[in-house]
Design an enzyme around this catalytic site. Sequence first.
Site, PDB file in Angstrom:
ATOM      1  N   PRO A   1     -43.367  28.436 -16.903  1.00 46.47           N
ATOM      2  CA  PRO A   1     -43.135  29.208 -15.691  1.00 46.47           C
ATOM      3  C   PRO A   1     -41.738  28.972 -15.128  1.00 46.47           C
ATOM      4  O   PRO A   1     -41.121  27.937 -15.386  1.00 46.47           O
ATOM      5  CB  PRO A   1     -44.199  28.668 -14.736  1.00 46.47           C
TER       6      PRO A   1
ATOM      7  N   ASP B   1     -40.973  38.015 -13.241  1.00 46.92           N
ATOM      8  CA  ASP B   1     -40.328  39.288 -12.898  1.00 46.92           C
ATOM      9  C   ASP B   1     -39.204  39.643 -13.863  1.00 46.92           C
ATOM     10  O   ASP B   1     -38.779  40.769 -13.942  1.00 46.92           O
ATOM     11  CB  ASP B   1     -39.745  39.237 -11.477  1.00 46.92           C
TER      12      ASP B   1
ATOM     13  N   ASP C   1     -32.626  48.886 -19.677  1.00 44.89           N
ATOM     14  CA  ASP C   1     -33.069  50.270 -19.429  1.00 44.89           C
ATOM     15  C   ASP C   1     -32.954  50.637 -17.944  1.00 44.89           C
ATOM     16  O   ASP C   1     -32.722  51.783 -17.591  1.00 44.89           O
ATOM     17  CB  ASP C   1     -34.510  50.460 -19.932  1.00 44.89           C
TER      18      ASP C   1
ATOM     19  N   SER D   1     -50.809  -6.333   2.132  1.00 44.32           N
ATOM     20  CA  SER D   1     -50.654  -5.692   0.808  1.00 44.32           C
ATOM     21  C   SER D   1     -51.666  -4.572   0.582  1.00 44.32           C
ATOM     22  O   SER D   1     -52.591  -4.711  -0.204  1.00 44.32           O
ATOM     23  CB  SER D   1     -50.715  -6.719  -0.320  1.00 44.32           C
TER      24      SER D   1
ATOM     25  N   SER E   1     -55.024  -6.332   8.986  1.00 45.68           N
ATOM     26  CA  SER E   1     -54.544  -7.198  10.057  1.00 45.68           C
ATOM     27  C   SER E   1     -55.765  -7.597  10.903  1.00 45.68           C
ATOM     28  O   SER E   1     -56.586  -6.748  11.246  1.00 45.68           O
ATOM     29  CB  SER E   1     -53.533  -6.419  10.895  1.00 45.68           C
TER      30      SER E   1
END
Lengths: 298, 636
Positions: free
Chosen positions: B112, B34, B168, B542, B470
């Site tokens: 961006p 913009d 402007d 793990s 487990s």
Amino acid sequence: MLTHLQRLEAESIYIIREVIAEAKKPVMLYSVGKDSSVLLHLARKAFAPANIPFPLLHVDTGWKFREMYEFRDRTTREAGVDLIIHVNSEGVAHNINPFDHGSEVHTDVMKTQGLKQALDKYQFDIILGGARRDEEKSRAKERICSFRNGLHRWDPKSQRPELWRTYNTRVSSKESIRVFPLSNWTEFDIWAYIHQESIAVVPLYFASERPVVERKGQLIMVDDNRMPLLSGETPMLRKVRFRTLGCYPLTAAVESNAESLEDILCEMVSTRHSERQGRLIDHDNMGSMEKKKQEGYF
Amino acid sequence: MMEFIAEKTLSATEVVQEYAAKDILRFITCGSVDDGKSTLIGRLLFETDSLYEDQIQAGIEASKRYGTQGAKLDFALLVDGLVSEREQGITIDVAHIYFSTRKRNYIVADTPGHEQYTRNMVTGASNADTAVLIIDASKGLKTQTKRHSYLMGLMGINRVIVAINKMDLVGYSEEVFDSIREEFNNFHTKVAISQVDYLPISALNGDNLVTLSDKMPWYKGLSLLDILDTYSPKVIEDLKKPFRMPVQWVNRPNSSFRGYAGSLISGSVSVGDRVRIYPSGVESSIQAIYTFDGYKQKAQCDESVTLLLNTDVDVSRGDLICEINTPVEASDQFEVNVTWMSEQALMPGRNYLIKFGSLTVNGMITLIKHKVDVNTLTTLSAKVLELNEIAVCNLSLDRNVPFEPYSSNRSLGGFIFIDRSTNQTVGAGVINFALRRSRNIHLQHIAIDKKLRSTLKKQKPCVLWLTGLSGAGKSTIANTLEQRLYQEGYHTYLLDGDNLRHGLNRDLGFTDEDRVENIRRAIEVSRLMVDAGLIVISSFISPFKSEREVARSKFEHGEFFEIFVDVTLSEAERRDPKGLYRKARLGELKNFTGIDSIYEKPLCADLTLNTMILSPNESVNKIMAMLYSEGVLSDE
């Protein structure tokens, strides 16, 4: 301080060394054009006095200009490099050609599919190529190290952030990285460098009298008798040259008097058209380069 | 296209010489769509004659289809490359754009502006010499300008141009310009930006971009391009610094040539100069500087060369060759600023690959000191770091690395994080300072080492890492295995979740971060015990592949065995020896592996035991067989 061309050269050598140091099975795509000539020259500089530690791969469509084949064989022989030539044999079996099947099918089968076949066959992980960001808008967003998944696809949204000069070339099996050491070069840089270093290029880049026909406003060279002439078409000798080289039926010539490197540079100073304009495949559709890249085109 | 570089009367050689002698300045543009950022770049390309006729024609075609300017050329569309971006009207990635003036060549990184693209902006800024910050005159200084300024300061861009656009729309008013300038002047010192040039522009109309506009006679400064032409690239500063060159590649084509190839990141080097090599600390001197074009006496910053040394020293990729009188320091602990770039959050204690240029090491964030709200610049506490978040952290590496703070050397102070299992680049960091400096970079020599300890015990130490859900049967197998080894006369120790969580790890819960830390400590304890010469049986759920890979990386080859105790979830849930699955299903137990926390199966374990088929004794037989065949145990 280094000049512009010296910095570009140093940066490309840095990139080539960096990715080759981490590669398991590297290769350089060699398309016989001016960018390939520059890339080969830089690769030799990067590893001298040793030889280039990887082979060159030419994905041949069978429709290149005859002078390109001569140049390819001579250059690779003189440079003492290994050259792998791959042709999509399925495409050949089906007689895929630009005239009966159109540029889109021909390019997809013989170039994109052919490239993928070769990459699958040899399992290369690091693939050097001569693409530049100034060539086309979607290339402007390309990384120096461009990640491709196991199907060789490019996903603009899953590219790795590339910070400083630190490149992440790690891949799992089947995945690969296409590396573009000439990313920051412009077409003018390429010619200025070829001039500075006296690098040999295919003579088709220089103006000469060549047999051409005019199709849809484009000058197409009649390079051999496989090219079917339309009714009323007679090849005429015109003084032309090529700004980009590919399959001869898909590469338009421009009228020119530039017979030497000096002439080409002077011509470029005043020229008003970009080099890809001579590539018929980019004009098939809007965003066509981006689409082809996603499918695995270089 | 090259009117700017040369008159047509020059010869080609002169054209090339003039062109080749120019320098390069890289800058990044900051502002949202913009604010007219893409329009500004499109205009610069157009006005510097950097576009070809067919490119302009393509822009006109695209304008008709996607444009916002009616039938007129929408300059932004010359820049926004990707189809999806054109349709959405936003720039989602870093685009690189090239143009030249008579003085130099420019590379623009167009990124961006939205907050969700912070990572793209940080990426674009990492290679930039300066930045053009665009502010919409009709909206004034907004949060995002502050964010962009912060990011530029963070990435080492200390001098910027503030272009106040859309003049402007405010009647080319000097008062509007002055009030925005005043506001930014009061702000910028907070964000490590030391010098600012201001100018009023209208990108849409081309006012003050290349030439000064008659619409703003009150503005007495230079046009945007003229200001840019006055800036110097960072390489000018780098050239004045001491010589440093990281080694990329050891070039050894034959026994008579051994060269170290690399690119100078600062200073210059001449034949005969004395140098020091890191991390070894060894001294040498430059015997020769080789290039394809011949030997040379001197090389300077940015050049890619191959150095030959006078003495036979051990140098490998990632090592640093430095001027001898200005040594660099080495450390393994740093305070760093991290920008996170992945949807998978950064977790303290998780191991990542840390890459500085050509050097890759293992490392982890040990502490997130605080994160920074990039909009308000306030600090917040945090346990993890999410995508696009920025934080001050402590970084710990597994070895000393030669470094310089990012503010004095980008190449030695900037690094990326690579996820070990996905190979993605997940973050970037810059070094502020070392937490512990080790001028002596040699490891303390210890007289009694692992080899001597294990010789005394007459065994080969290793760790048997049991992973699985487990209820898979890990504990039973671990117990049976330890008894068997004990009976055969081996020195062992069994580590499991229970004996660690009751003591060493009592401060940890079951969130993902705590699980990562739990395993990190388990790995370190296993490592100490292997160093003590023991055969360690480590039995942990793990669940994350990356932690198990870290565990493997901490041991020598042949010292670590990953054993996957495999069972289906439904079978584990049916067995439920501790009643935990039932609790988890009732919601009484959070983050339970298999229920609401994932288990990543090992893909290449050293051994897989399917406990739906094998009895505990059969499983142990298989482990023993593997240990014999791998040479850990022997019949002697």
